[in-house]
Scaffold this motif. Structure first.
Motif, PDB file in Angstrom:
ATOM      1  N   CYS A  52       0.541  -1.538   0.429  1.00  0.00           N
ATOM      2  CA  CYS A  52      -0.272  -0.180   0.392  1.00  0.00           C
ATOM      3  C   CYS A  52       0.620   1.085   0.225  1.00  0.00           C
ATOM      4  O   CYS A  52       0.204   1.952  -0.325  1.00  0.00           O
ATOM      5  CB  CYS A  52      -0.773   0.147   1.260  1.00  0.00           C
ATOM      6  N   LYS A  53       2.027   1.004   0.542  1.00  0.00           N
ATOM      7  CA  LYS A  53       2.762   2.251   0.520  1.00  0.00           C
ATOM      8  C   LYS A  53       1.900   3.477   1.385  1.00  0.00           C
ATOM      9  O   LYS A  53       2.629   4.498   1.118  1.00  0.00           O
ATOM     10  CB  LYS A  53       3.264   3.017  -0.102  1.00  0.00           C
ATOM     11  N   CYS A  57      -1.275  -1.458   5.332  1.00  0.00           N
ATOM     12  CA  CYS A  57      -1.138  -3.576   4.999  1.00  0.00           C
ATOM     13  C   CYS A  57      -0.007  -4.281   5.699  1.00  0.00           C
ATOM     14  O   CYS A  57      -0.398  -4.875   6.176  1.00  0.00           O
ATOM     15  CB  CYS A  57      -0.825  -3.654   3.811  1.00  0.00           C
ATOM     16  N   CYS A  60       5.514  -4.313   4.300  1.00  0.00           N
ATOM     17  CA  CYS A  60       6.897  -3.736   4.597  1.00  0.00           C
ATOM     18  C   CYS A  60       7.550  -4.321   5.983  1.00  0.00           C
ATOM     19  O   CYS A  60       8.022  -3.022   5.803  1.00  0.00           O
ATOM     20  CB  CYS A  60       6.912  -2.147   4.046  1.00  0.00           C
ATOM     21  N   CYS A  72       8.083   1.719   5.306  1.00  0.00           N
ATOM     22  CA  CYS A  72       7.104   3.419   4.136  1.00  0.00           C
ATOM     23  C   CYS A  72       6.464   3.968   4.306  1.00  0.00           C
ATOM     24  O   CYS A  72       6.005   5.629   4.225  1.00  0.00           O
ATOM     25  CB  CYS A  72       6.207   2.648   3.213  1.00  0.00           C
TER      26      CYS A  72
HETATM   27  S1  FES Z   1       3.891  -1.143   1.888  1.00  0.00           S
HETATM   28 FE1  FES Z   1       1.534  -1.166   3.376  1.00  0.00          FE
HETATM   29  S2  FES Z   1       2.116  -0.664   5.687  1.00  0.00           S
HETATM   30 FE2  FES Z   1       4.000  -0.131   4.260  1.00  0.00          FE
END
Ligand code: FES
Length: 98
Positions: A52-53, A57, A60, A72
């Motif tokens: 999701c960046k 989610c 990462c 992120c």
């Molecule tokens: S990419 Fe989803 S929390 Fe970092």
């Protein structure tokens, strides 16, 4: 901004070691941005999970300088000067024994 040295754990089920990448960093970047630039310029075989960046989610999740963090959501300019260490999350005792 000054270059930064990223100490990234590279390995597989049989072991691994840290690899150092000295790379530029730009204003406002998060750790995930820098890792993506390392993938694009120096290490195309570097594995990195994300989705999701946006801090939603958890894909990462890593340990940054020994602390559990989201790549992120961790701004480079909020980390102490010096090498930035990135390692996989340690497994919990519960998952290691079940
Ligand atoms: S990419 Fe989803 S929390 Fe970092």
């Amino acid at each position: 901004m000054a270059d930064v040295t990223m100490r990234i754990w590279r390995g597989d089920a049989t072991g691994g070691d840290f690899e150092n990448y000295t790379i530029s960093q730009n204003e406002g970047e998060v750790v995930l941005d820098v890792v993506h630039r390392i993938q694009a310029t120096e290490a195309p075989d570097l594995a990195c999970r994300w989705n999701c960046k946006a801090g939603k989610c958890g894909s990462c999740s890593v340990e940054i300088n020994g602390k559990p963090r989201l790549m992120c959501m961790t701004r480079m300019d909020q980390l102490p000067e010096g090498p930035v260490t990135v390692t996989p999350m340690k497994r919990s005792l519960l998952s290691a024994t079940s």
